[in-house]
Design a protein around this motif. Structure first.
Motif, PDB file in Angstrom:
ATOM      1  N   VAL A  84       0.831  -1.206   0.000  1.00 22.91           N
ATOM      2  CA  VAL A  84       0.000   0.000   0.000  1.00 22.91           C
ATOM      3  C   VAL A  84       0.858   1.245   0.000  1.00 22.91           C
ATOM      4  N   GLN A  85       1.909   1.242   0.810  1.00 24.79           N
ATOM      5  CA  GLN A  85       2.803   2.399   0.883  1.00 24.79           C
ATOM      6  C   GLN A  85       3.507   2.643  -0.453  1.00 24.79           C
ATOM      7  N   LEU A  86       3.967   1.571  -1.108  1.00 26.69           N
ATOM      8  CA  LEU A  86       4.665   1.716  -2.381  1.00 26.69           C
ATOM      9  C   LEU A  86       3.742   2.242  -3.474  1.00 26.69           C
ATOM     10  N   THR A  87       2.548   1.670  -3.583  1.00 32.52           N
ATOM     11  CA  THR A  87       1.625   2.116  -4.622  1.00 32.52           C
ATOM     12  C   THR A  87       1.175   3.559  -4.399  1.00 32.52           C
ATOM     13  N   GLN A  88       0.993   3.963  -3.159  1.00 29.80           N
ATOM     14  CA  GLN A  88       0.592   5.340  -2.877  1.00 29.80           C
ATOM     15  C   GLN A  88       1.716   6.309  -3.219  1.00 29.80           C
ATOM     16  N   PHE A  89       2.942   5.896  -3.004  1.00 30.00           N
ATOM     17  CA  PHE A  89       4.081   6.739  -3.376  1.00 30.00           C
ATOM     18  C   PHE A  89       4.185   6.888  -4.891  1.00 30.00           C
ATOM     19  N   LEU A  90       3.980   5.787  -5.616  1.00 29.53           N
ATOM     20  CA  LEU A  90       4.078   5.838  -7.076  1.00 29.53           C
ATOM     21  C   LEU A  90       2.941   6.639  -7.696  1.00 29.53           C
ATOM     22  N   MET A  91       1.788   6.680  -7.045  1.00 29.07           N
ATOM     23  CA  MET A  91       0.651   7.435  -7.578  1.00 29.07           C
ATOM     24  C   MET A  91       0.937   8.923  -7.678  1.00 29.07           C
TER      25      MET A  91
END
Length: 353
Positions: free
Chosen positions: A196-203
């Motif tokens: 979740v943290q990685l995908t939110q950062f990439l968004m």
């Protein structure tokens, strides 16, 4: 910890002074030679708005010095007749000084007269450790709207990590504490949180990172947030290097064009700046040009509008002068001839007609 047997009592008149033969460096009451009341353990100064960050910084600093037990009352005050009492008081006052050095002036004045470090710690907690729900709301809202924008990858990562870690500190997720647990729920929750943290950062990345973002998302297993940051930082550095190289090439080309046009302009200017009133051609003996730049001999130069056209026909200076002289002399010669003829025949006007 040193045992009571390592201490002895020295009589000084009617007062018994406890003496320590040796104090281990790992003893909680041990103070290093560099420890002093003026030390500042953290650069975060407590105000009315940053209690969570200040508390976390102080806990890290005090635990590194084995003094965290003075604020959470793990190190209880020894008995009055204990030989460790004076050392406990010394360490307690030292920790109190460090806390006072890390709070604002207004807060310091309100807690400076408290007796123990634990009393100061608990008072600050009651006053400034408010409910976390409003803070959680603001942090989650800020994180959901966070995008890279004009920030670099380093600045964007730092801001994202700061908000995320503060959220973790304010709202810790429950974990399984069973000593004999075999469901591995903790590791699964950790992997889910990292995803979740990685995908939110990439968004929140800008659109020119779309390509590298797609490559990161198809990796198996997914990289951690720190590994993702390293990949994006290398991509950003490569883009900056490529941009600088192309910019240097454009600057060089522009400089060459400017120098070439400048030289052409200077050539034209120098050619046109010659005083043509005193220049005489050695070939045709006419003014206004020289033999080396005579169009009839060398053709039109590159800067001339007729460049590429056939050479002009030369003009003869002597024929031009002769024609000019004959035109000027013709009327006078005719009048003189008429007068001489009329004088020799002695004719009247009527006869002449």
């Amino acid at each position: 910890m040193a045992s009571p047997s390592s201490y002895s009592t020295v009589a000084a008149g009617s007062t018994s002074i406890p003496a320590i033969t040796a104090l281990d460096v790992n003893h909680p009451y041990f103070l290093h030679a560099s420890d002093n009341p003026g030390m500042v353990l953290t650069t975060v100064i407590l105000t009315e708005q940053n209690y969570s960050q200040w508390r976390r910084s102080m806990e890290i600093a005090l635990s590194s010095k084995l003094n965290l037990g003075f604020v959470d009352e793990t190190y209880v005050r020894p008995a009055v007749n204990s030989m460790l009492l004076i050392y406990w008081i010394r360490c307690n006052n030292m920790v109190t000084s460090w806390i006072l050095n890390s709070v604002s002036l207004d807060i310091r004045q309100s807690v400076v007269y408290m007796k123990t470090t634990h009393a100061i710690w608990e008072d600050l907690k009651v006053r400034y450790d408010h409910t976390n729900v409003p803070k959680l709301f603001n942090l989650r809202k800020e994180l959901s709207h966070l995008t890279q924008g004009m920030m670099s990858i380093a600045a964007y990562f730092t801001k994202f990590r700061t908000i995320h870690d503060e959220l973790e500190c304010l709202s810790a997720k429950p974990r399984c504490t069973c000593t004999t647990c075999t469901c591995t729920i903790n590791s699964k929750l950790e992997a889910y949180d990292q995803t979740v943290q990685l995908t939110q950062f990439l968004m929140g990345l800008n659109e020119h990172f779309t390509g590298v973002r797609g490559q990161i998302l198809i990796m198996n297993p997914l990289p951690s947030l720190s590994q993702c940051y390293s990949i994006l930082l290398q991509e950003e550095n490569q883009r900056e290097y490529t941009g600088n190289v192309s910019l240097n090439k454009d600057n060089i080309a522009m400089s060459i064009r400017q120098n070439t046009s400048g030289k052409s302009y200077q050539t034209k200017t120098s050619q046109k700046s010659v005083d043509t009133s005193v220049v005489v051609c050695e070939y045709c003996h006419m003014t206004g040009h020289i033999k080396e730049k005579y169009f009839c001999l060398h053709g039109y130069p590159p800067w001339h509008r007729l460049h590429g056209k056939p050479k002009p026909r030369p003009k003869s200076h002597k024929s031009t002068v002769a024609a000019h002289v004959s035109d000027n002399m013709a009327p006078s010669v005719s009048s003189e001839a008429a007068s001489s003829n009329s004088g020799s025949l002695n004719l009247t006007d009527g006869q002449c007609k």
